[in-house]
Design an enzyme around this catalytic site. Structure first.
Site, PDB file in Angstrom:
ATOM      1  N   GLU A 118      11.288   0.504  -6.253  1.00  0.00           N
ATOM      2  CA  GLU A 118       9.820   0.571  -6.193  1.00  0.00           C
ATOM      3  C   GLU A 118       9.189  -0.336  -7.229  1.00  0.00           C
ATOM      4  O   GLU A 118       8.188   0.004  -7.859  1.00  0.00           O
ATOM      5  CB  GLU A 118       9.354   2.007  -6.433  1.00  0.00           C
ATOM      6  CG  GLU A 118       9.865   2.968  -5.406  1.00  0.00           C
ATOM      7  CD  GLU A 118       8.973   3.062  -4.196  1.00  0.00           C
ATOM      8  OE1 GLU A 118       7.873   2.514  -4.218  1.00  0.00           O
ATOM      9  OE2 GLU A 118       9.412   3.670  -3.222  1.00  0.00           O
ATOM     10  N   GLY A 148       0.836  -1.211   0.000  1.00  0.00           N
ATOM     11  CA  GLY A 148       0.000   0.000   0.000  1.00  0.00           C
ATOM     12  C   GLY A 148       0.866   1.254   0.000  1.00  0.00           C
ATOM     13  O   GLY A 148       0.557   2.244  -0.673  1.00  0.00           O
TER      14      GLY A 148
HETATM   15  C1  LIG Z   1      19.269   3.539  -5.049  1.00  0.00           C
HETATM   16  C2  LIG Z   1      18.245   2.583  -4.518  1.00  0.00           C
HETATM   17  C3  LIG Z   1      17.423   2.972  -3.464  1.00  0.00           C
HETATM   18  C4  LIG Z   1      16.508   2.063  -2.924  1.00  0.00           C
HETATM   19  N1  LIG Z   1      15.721   2.442  -1.831  1.00  0.00           N
HETATM   20  C5  LIG Z   1      14.975   1.496  -1.191  1.00  0.00           C
HETATM   21  C6  LIG Z   1      14.295   1.808   0.038  1.00  0.00           C
HETATM   22  O1  LIG Z   1      14.328   2.953   0.509  1.00  0.00           O
HETATM   23  N2  LIG Z   1      13.633   0.818   0.699  1.00  0.00           N
HETATM   24  C7  LIG Z   1      13.581  -0.473   0.205  1.00  0.00           C
HETATM   25  O2  LIG Z   1      12.970  -1.317   0.868  1.00  0.00           O
HETATM   26  N3  LIG Z   1      14.188  -0.790  -0.982  1.00  0.00           N
HETATM   27  C8  LIG Z   1      14.880   0.155  -1.678  1.00  0.00           C
HETATM   28  N4  LIG Z   1      15.528  -0.169  -2.864  1.00  0.00           N
HETATM   29  C9  LIG Z   1      15.501  -1.557  -3.327  1.00  0.00           C
HETATM   30  C10 LIG Z   1      14.731  -1.773  -4.603  1.00  0.00           C
HETATM   31  O3  LIG Z   1      13.359  -1.651  -4.388  1.00  0.00           O
HETATM   32  C11 LIG Z   1      15.162  -3.135  -5.173  1.00  0.00           C
HETATM   33  O4  LIG Z   1      16.474  -2.971  -5.690  1.00  0.00           O
HETATM   34  C12 LIG Z   1      14.223  -3.638  -6.250  1.00  0.00           C
HETATM   35  O5  LIG Z   1      12.984  -3.991  -5.715  1.00  0.00           O
HETATM   36  C13 LIG Z   1      14.809  -4.858  -7.015  1.00  0.00           C
HETATM   37  O6  LIG Z   1      15.291  -5.790  -6.131  1.00  0.00           O
HETATM   38  P1  LIG Z   1      16.757  -6.402  -6.362  1.00  0.00           P
HETATM   39  O7  LIG Z   1      17.709  -5.276  -6.500  1.00  0.00           O
HETATM   40  O8  LIG Z   1      16.993  -7.383  -5.266  1.00  0.00           O
HETATM   41  O9  LIG Z   1      16.677  -7.131  -7.748  1.00  0.00           O
HETATM   42  P2  LIG Z   1      16.107  -8.651  -8.037  1.00  0.00           P
HETATM   43  O10 LIG Z   1      14.767  -8.829  -7.392  1.00  0.00           O
HETATM   44  O11 LIG Z   1      17.182  -9.614  -7.702  1.00  0.00           O
HETATM   45  O12 LIG Z   1      15.923  -8.558  -9.593  1.00  0.00           O
HETATM   46  C14 LIG Z   1      16.997  -8.722 -10.537  1.00  0.00           C
HETATM   47  C15 LIG Z   1      16.396  -8.760 -11.943  1.00  0.00           C
HETATM   48  O13 LIG Z   1      15.547  -9.907 -12.070  1.00  0.00           O
HETATM   49  C16 LIG Z   1      14.265  -9.512 -12.514  1.00  0.00           C
HETATM   50  N5  LIG Z   1      13.248 -10.381 -11.942  1.00  0.00           N
HETATM   51  C17 LIG Z   1      13.031 -10.669 -10.636  1.00  0.00           C
HETATM   52  N6  LIG Z   1      11.999 -11.490 -10.493  1.00  0.00           N
HETATM   53  C18 LIG Z   1      11.508 -11.730 -11.734  1.00  0.00           C
HETATM   54  C19 LIG Z   1      10.416 -12.490 -12.255  1.00  0.00           C
HETATM   55  N7  LIG Z   1       9.572 -13.139 -11.459  1.00  0.00           N
HETATM   56  N8  LIG Z   1      10.239 -12.512 -13.594  1.00  0.00           N
HETATM   57  C20 LIG Z   1      11.050 -11.821 -14.426  1.00  0.00           C
HETATM   58  N9  LIG Z   1      12.098 -11.090 -13.998  1.00  0.00           N
HETATM   59  C21 LIG Z   1      12.313 -11.031 -12.655  1.00  0.00           C
HETATM   60  C22 LIG Z   1      14.107  -8.051 -12.071  1.00  0.00           C
HETATM   61  O14 LIG Z   1      13.168  -7.366 -12.884  1.00  0.00           O
HETATM   62  C23 LIG Z   1      15.526  -7.535 -12.233  1.00  0.00           C
HETATM   63  O15 LIG Z   1      15.730  -7.123 -13.562  1.00  0.00           O
HETATM   64  C24 LIG Z   1      16.396   0.765  -3.460  1.00  0.00           C
HETATM   65  C25 LIG Z   1      17.201   0.407  -4.563  1.00  0.00           C
HETATM   66  C26 LIG Z   1      18.106   1.298  -5.085  1.00  0.00           C
HETATM   67  C27 LIG Z   1      18.970   0.872  -6.242  1.00  0.00           C
END
Ligand SMILES: Cc1cc2nc3c(=O)[nH]c(=O)nc-3n(C[C@H](O)[C@H](O)[C@H](O)COP(=O)(O)OP(=O)(O)OC[C@H]3O[C@@H](n4cnc5c(N)ncnc54)[C@H](O)[C@@H]3O)c2cc1C
Length: 392
Positions: free
Chosen positions: A371, A245
Site C-alpha cells: 500500500e 482512490g
Molecule cells: C504480503 C504482500 C501483500 C500484498 N498485497 C497486494 C495486493 O493485494 N494487491 C496489490 O496490487 N499489491 C499488493 N502488494 C504489493 C505491494 O503494494 C508492493 O510490494 C509495493 O507497492 C512495493 O512494490 P515492489 O515490491 O515492486 O517494490 P519496488 O517498487 O521495486 O521498490 C523497491 C524499493 O525501492 C524504493 N523505491 C521505489 N521507487 C522509488 C523512488 N522513486 N524513490 C525512492 N525510492 C524508491 C521503494 O521504496 C522500495 O524500498 C503486496 C505486497 C506484499 C509484500
C-alpha cells in the site's frame, strides 16, 4: 500461545471522544478477536495457512464493507468505526486485517464508487456477507511503486474484452472468487475490470515461503487471453486516480490497524516486565525497561490522535491523500519499532510463538512495504509540502 488477556491502552482518554456506537462496534470486534482469532492464529501462521473458518465472523462484526451503505449489504458505519474495526483485527493479526482491508477498501469500495448499479447489486451484498471473497490486482512483476507503468492490457474483442498480463503479490488471490483488476485499454488508459474465478485463461498460483503475513494467502493473477464480458468493466472512473482512490481508503484503515499491532506488543511487554524477575526485581523496575515502555505508550498515543483526527476529516470528506500517507507511514513505522523493542524486552521468550510479538514484527515488514512503501509515502509528503514531486 498464552491466553489473550489484552487490555487496550488509552492514555489520553480517547474513549471520551468516541460515540456509543463506536465503542459498541470496537468492543464487539475486540471480543470476537479474543474468542476466534487469538486462540488459533499462531498455529495458522506457523503452518502458513489462511484460517478460512473466520470469514463468517469477520462478516458478522462488520469487517467487510463497514462504511458501505446497508442497502448494499454493508454495515453503514462511519470512518472512525471502520478504523476501530481494523485496529481490533490487526491487534490479532495483520494478515487477517489484510483480508478485511482488501475485501472492504480494494474490492467493495471500487465496485461501490466506480461500478454500475447492476454491478453493485450483483456483487456487494455477497461480498459483505463473505459469500464471495475478492482480491485487488494492481502490482505487477515489473511495476510496484510505479503502477502507472503497468503492462497488463485489454482490447476490444467485439462482444467482450480480451485481457492479457500478470499481477504479483496479490492478497487473497489463491481463494478469491472475484478480482478487481487494473489494466490498460488500447489507448493506454487504466480501467478496472471484475474478473471471475471460472473465466477461462485466468489462474491464481499461490506465493510460498513468506516470512511475513503467513496467515494470509498471497498469490499471482495470470491472464492468458481471458474473455471478460463488457458489463464487467467499472464504468464510472478511469485513469490511475481510480486505483489510487481505493488505496486511500485502505491506507487509512492500515493507519488504525498498525495501532492495534502496536498496542498488543506494548500490552504484552508491560505485562511481562511486571512479572519477569531478574536481579531480585521485576524487570519493569529498571530504568532502561521503563524508558522503552514510556516511549511506546507516547508513540501509541500520538498515533491514536493522528488516526482519530484523520477519521474526522474522512467523515467530513476532507482528508487528502497526502494526509492519509502521513498517517499510514507514521503509524506503521511506529508499530514496527515498538514490536522490535517489545521483542527484546521479552528476552529469549520474545522469539517464540508463546507470545504474539515476533509474529506482529514479521507481519509489519509487509505492512510497511505494501500500500505504498515507507519511502514512497515520505516522497508523497515531500511533494505535497514543496509542490515538487521527487519520484523520478
Ligand atoms: C504480503 C504482500 C501483500 C500484498 N498485497 C497486494 C495486493 O493485494 N494487491 C496489490 O496490487 N499489491 C499488493 N502488494 C504489493 C505491494 O503494494 C508492493 O510490494 C509495493 O507497492 C512495493 O512494490 P515492489 O515490491 O515492486 O517494490 P519496488 O517498487 O521495486 O521498490 C523497491 C524499493 O525501492 C524504493 N523505491 C521505489 N521507487 C522509488 C523512488 N522513486 N524513490 C525512492 N525510492 C524508491 C521503494 O521504496 C522500495 O524500498 C503486496 C505486497 C506484499 C509484500
Amino acid at each position: 500461545m498464552k491466553p489473550d488477556s489484552f487490555e487496550a491502552p488509552d492514555y489520553y482518554n480517547l474513549d471520551d471522544l468516541l460515540s456509543d456506537e463506536h465503542k459498541l462496534v470496537r468492543d464487539a470486534a475486540r471480543q470476537w478477536v479474543k474468542r476466534e482469532v487469538s486462540p488459533i492464529i499462531e498455529d495458522y501462521a506457523q503452518k502458513a495457512e489462511f484460517p478460512h473458518q473466520i470469514l463468517n465472523g469477520l462478516a458478522e462484526i462488520g469487517a467487510f464493507g463497514p462504511y458501505i451503505p446497508e442497502e448494499y449489504g454493508g454495515a453503514g458505519l462511519d470512518q472512525i468505526s471502520y478504523g476501530l474495526i481494523m485496529q481490533e483485527i490487526e491487534r490479532g493479526d495483520s494478515g487477517v486485517r489484510s483480508t478485511a482491508s482488501v475485501q472492504s477498501s480494494l474490492v467493495m469500495y471500487p465496485i461501490y464508487t466506480y461500478g454500475s448499479e447492476e454491478q453493485k447489486k450483483k456483487f456487494l451484498p455477497k461480498l459483505a456477507s463473505g459469500e464471495l471473497m475478492g482480491c485487488f490486482g494492481l502490482t505487477e512483476p515489473n511495476h510496484g511503486s510505479n503502477p502507472g507503468g503497468m503492462e497488463t492490457k485489454f482490447k476490444d474483442g467485439g462482444d467482450h474484452y480480451l485481457l492479457n498480463g500478470a499481477k504479483l503479490w496479490i492478497s487473497n488471490s489463491p481463494f478469491a472468487d472475484i478480482a478487481v483488476v487494473w489494466a490498460k485499454n488500447e489507448e493506454g488508459r487504466i480501467h478496472g475490470l471484475i474478473i471471475e474465478r471460472d473465466m477461462e485463461g485466468f489462474s491464481t498460483p499461490e506465493t510460498h515461503n513468506k516470512w511475513s503475513l503467513r496467515a494470509s494467502a498471497t498469490g499471482e493473477l495470470i491472464f492468458d487471453n481471458v474473455k471478460v464480458p463488457k458489463e464487467n468493466l467499472l464504468p464510472n472512473k478511469s485513469g490511475l486516480g481510480a486505483p489510487l482512490g481505493c488505496l486511500d481508503s485502505a491506507r487509512y484503515g492500515i493507519s488504525w490497524g498498525a495501532i492495534g499491532a502496536a498496542m498488543d506488543c506494548y500490552d504484552t511487554a508491560l505485562r511481562y516486565a511486571k512479572e519477569r524477575v531478574q536481579f531480585g526485581k521485576p524487570i519493569a523496575a529498571f530504568q532502561l525497561q521503563q524508558k522503552k515502555l514510556a516511549e511506546m505508550i507516547t508513540e501509541i498515543t500520538k498515533a491514536q490522535l493522528l488516526s482519530f483526527r484523520l477519521g474526522q476529516l474522512k467523515n467530513e470528506g476532507k482528508a487528502t491523500s497526502a494526509q492519509i500517507s502521513m498517517a499510514k507511514r507514521n503509524n506503521v513505522d511506529m508499530a514496527l519499532k515498538i514490536a522490535r523493542e517489545a521483542r527484546q524486552m521479552l528476552g529469549g521468550m520474545g522469539i517464540t510463538g508463546e507470545y504474539s510479538i515476533m509474529r506482529h514484527m514479521m507481519n509489519l515488514e509487509s505492512v510497511v512495504t505494501y500500500e505504498g512503501t515507507h519511502d514512497i509515502h515520505l516522497l508523497i509528503t515531500g511533494a505535497d509540502i514543496t509542490g515538487i514531486p521527487a519520484f523520478n
